[in-house]
Motif scaffolding. Sequence first.
Motif, short mmCIF file in Angstrom:
data_model
loop_
_atom_site.label_atom_id
_atom_site.label_comp_id
_atom_site.label_asym_id
_atom_site.label_seq_id
_atom_site.Cartn_x
_atom_site.Cartn_y
_atom_site.Cartn_z
N GLU A 171 -2.92 7.35 -3.07
CA GLU A 171 -2.47 6.09 -2.49
C GLU A 171 -3.11 4.90 -3.23
O GLU A 171 -4.30 4.95 -3.54
CB GLU A 171 -2.86 6.02 -1.01
CG GLU A 171 -1.86 5.27 -0.19
CD GLU A 171 -2.19 5.31 1.31
OE1 GLU A 171 -1.34 4.91 2.09
OE2 GLU A 171 -3.32 5.70 1.68
N LYS A 192 0.90 -1.16 0.00
CA LYS A 192 0.00 0.00 0.00
C LYS A 192 0.93 1.20 0.00
O LYS A 192 1.72 1.39 0.93
CB LYS A 192 -0.86 -0.02 1.26
CG LYS A 192 -1.94 1.03 1.26
CD LYS A 192 -2.80 0.87 2.52
CE LYS A 192 -4.01 1.75 2.45
NZ LYS A 192 -4.83 1.61 3.68
N THR A 210 6.10 4.04 0.94
CA THR A 210 5.31 3.61 2.08
C THR A 210 5.84 4.41 3.25
O THR A 210 6.67 5.30 3.06
CB THR A 210 5.47 2.12 2.34
OG1 THR A 210 6.80 1.89 2.79
CG2 THR A 210 5.22 1.30 1.08
N ARG A 253 2.02 5.38 -1.65
CA ARG A 253 1.63 6.64 -2.28
C ARG A 253 2.58 6.92 -3.45
O ARG A 253 3.78 6.68 -3.37
CB ARG A 253 1.75 7.77 -1.24
CG ARG A 253 1.15 9.09 -1.68
CD ARG A 253 1.11 10.08 -0.53
NE ARG A 253 0.28 9.63 0.62
CZ ARG A 253 -1.05 9.65 0.65
NH1 ARG A 253 -1.74 10.09 -0.39
NH2 ARG A 253 -1.70 9.25 1.73
#
Length: 674
Positions: free
Chosen positions: A100, A57, A76, A59
């Motif tokens: 994101e 996960k 991250t 950006r």
Amino acid sequence: MDIRKIKGVAEKRALLLEKMGMHTVEDVLYDFPRRYVDRTKVAKLLYTIPDGEILLKARVVNKYVSRNRVFLDIATELARAKIVFMNARFLESKIQSGEEYYFFGSAKDGTLFNPEFSDAIDDNFLRIVPIYRLTEGLKSAVAEKIHIGALELVDFNGESVKEWLPDFVFEERPNMMTLGEAIQTLHQPKSFDAIERAKKRIVFGELFSIFCNVLASKKRESAEPAKKITYSSFKKMPFSLTNSQKKAIAEIKGDLESGHTMNRIVNGDVGSGKTVVAYVAARMAIESGYQVLFMAPTTVLAKQLYEGYVNIFGKETMRVGGKIKNQGGETSKNQSSEELRNQSSENFKNQSEDIQNKQTKACVRTVYFLSSKQTAAEKQEIYVAAENGQAEIVFGTHAVLSDKLVFQNLALVITDEQQRFGIVQRETALQKANIKHNLYLTATPIPRTLAMTFFADMDISKIEEMPKGRMPITTKFVDSEVAPKMISFIQQKIDEGGQAYFVVPTIQNGKSNLKAVSKRLKEVLDAEIGMVHGELKPETIEKTMADFKDGKIDVLVATTIVEVGVDNPNANVMVILESERFGLSQLHQLRGRVGRGNRKSYCFLMSRGELTERIETIINNADGFSIAEKDLEIRGPGTFLGSEQSGKFKISYPFSMEDLKSAHQAAVKFQSIS
Ligand code: ADP
Ligand code: MG
């Protein structure tokens, strides 16, 4: 249900699916994923990104495009990484700097290539993803949509996935999923735990139905009982039979006289003398006036069986007014005419009445060998002889399955090394018979557990005793260090008149190091070296094998083509290269190619690696049955059956001994209550 009912499936996709063997919605439902990708756990990172499959996960902090590529720098909390999309300029507008996303893909040196991605708020992205088998024109995502589409069409209480296991199964096994649950789970899994339970359910159903069939077909067709069989011809054997052989023969005789068809496996270690048992079985049928078909998986073996038979019984059997008289044959030549007369009259008394009435004038019945390599005229002669009853027995490979081979009065089909033939081929052969007596020979030891389950419809004659005078084979592990010593040892054995096999594993696509090995052996050994592998012409193979048997060749470098049935009693050294690549039973089978004559025999298991538990099992066990039990233990019954029985039993997933027993127990119970 028509496959076109599935959302998104029209003519074009229907054709694709058809090509993959799926014709109905049900077919799609039963097309389970090959594997699953875990897209549920977002990686927790400390500064760096490990290589391999990963879910991030992150950006996007920077984005730039060069030619057809899109590059991203992502961050991250603690780590930074790069992403490269190749040939994907169209993605530029779909990914915004500063936003994101989830990224899932394979990382190498801190870079992810062509990952899948989704907005970080899309929780649907976080799931276990089923991976289906694909074909050209069918992409992974589409395959998944099609399967979901199929699920949507199903009424889970309706016909297509109706639960068919009896209620008691669920009462006794509270953890067991229903069929509907299992299918749904396999296509849309919530957890890996659930996938395991679903697989167990599917396998249980498959095993259960196999066992129900097996138990049901235990009942035999009725067949005209052979009357008072004699098998005097076994007296012609150049040796006396072992007790195990006698017992097997008595069991076969019992079957033929029982009034029901025989369905029997003769299961005995390599070299235990199954062939002789089969010959005697054949003679029983022949002397009762019937014809026999004898199949073997390779031309070499079929020819060998044919020649062995002719050697003992001669190429022709003369019948005079129902009396049988063998022509030729090395052994019979040595018998006095007195003996032959006695045998004939003994046979005469016991001929089935049918034959006595029909056969009034002299006729000759002949032994044939049929091979696909023969000329059309040669084949034709055999076809005619089989159809008019003049052929007493036909030996051959798959060629005997031809529609053109029709018998007048076939009553016994013998299949050597039965695991090499698929169930369909065996059925085809049996279809030719008027009376379907069925005899299989196999050296693959059938462990007790499997005998009780998969082979419960067959009777098994175990040959546990070896012919007398066999010296035990010395088996040794050989690594590169002692290899030179082994070579000089082999040279010594060759100088003493012995012969050696070198078996080389196939690596991939049928390729092997065979040539390199023989080249090297020519350098280090003073010996005549021959080579056989499956890609050579059958004539070439046959010629080389014959030369080996005649002693013109000292060392035979071969693939596992020699695993089955090759009989050269003078060979006394077996070397297996890269022995770690072979299955235990296979190693044992290969070892059985030596130790068949009077010479002390040796088996060398070569390996580049360490001595493993598996190899040690072979070294310490001479008995195929205990090796098989051990193999079953190490590999589990699923894989054990896998390669050899795949024709007969298709089971979707690997299974354990417990799974096997559980399903078998349920099938037995089901039989008893229904
Ligand atoms: P397999 O069970 O592997 O098919 P074979 O039938 O090929 O074994 O027999 C192996 C060898 O043992 C053959 O050379 C055969 O002639 C010999 N043989 C078979 N039975 C006996 C016996 N009772 N006594 C001595 N030799 C035998
Ligand atoms: Mg054999």
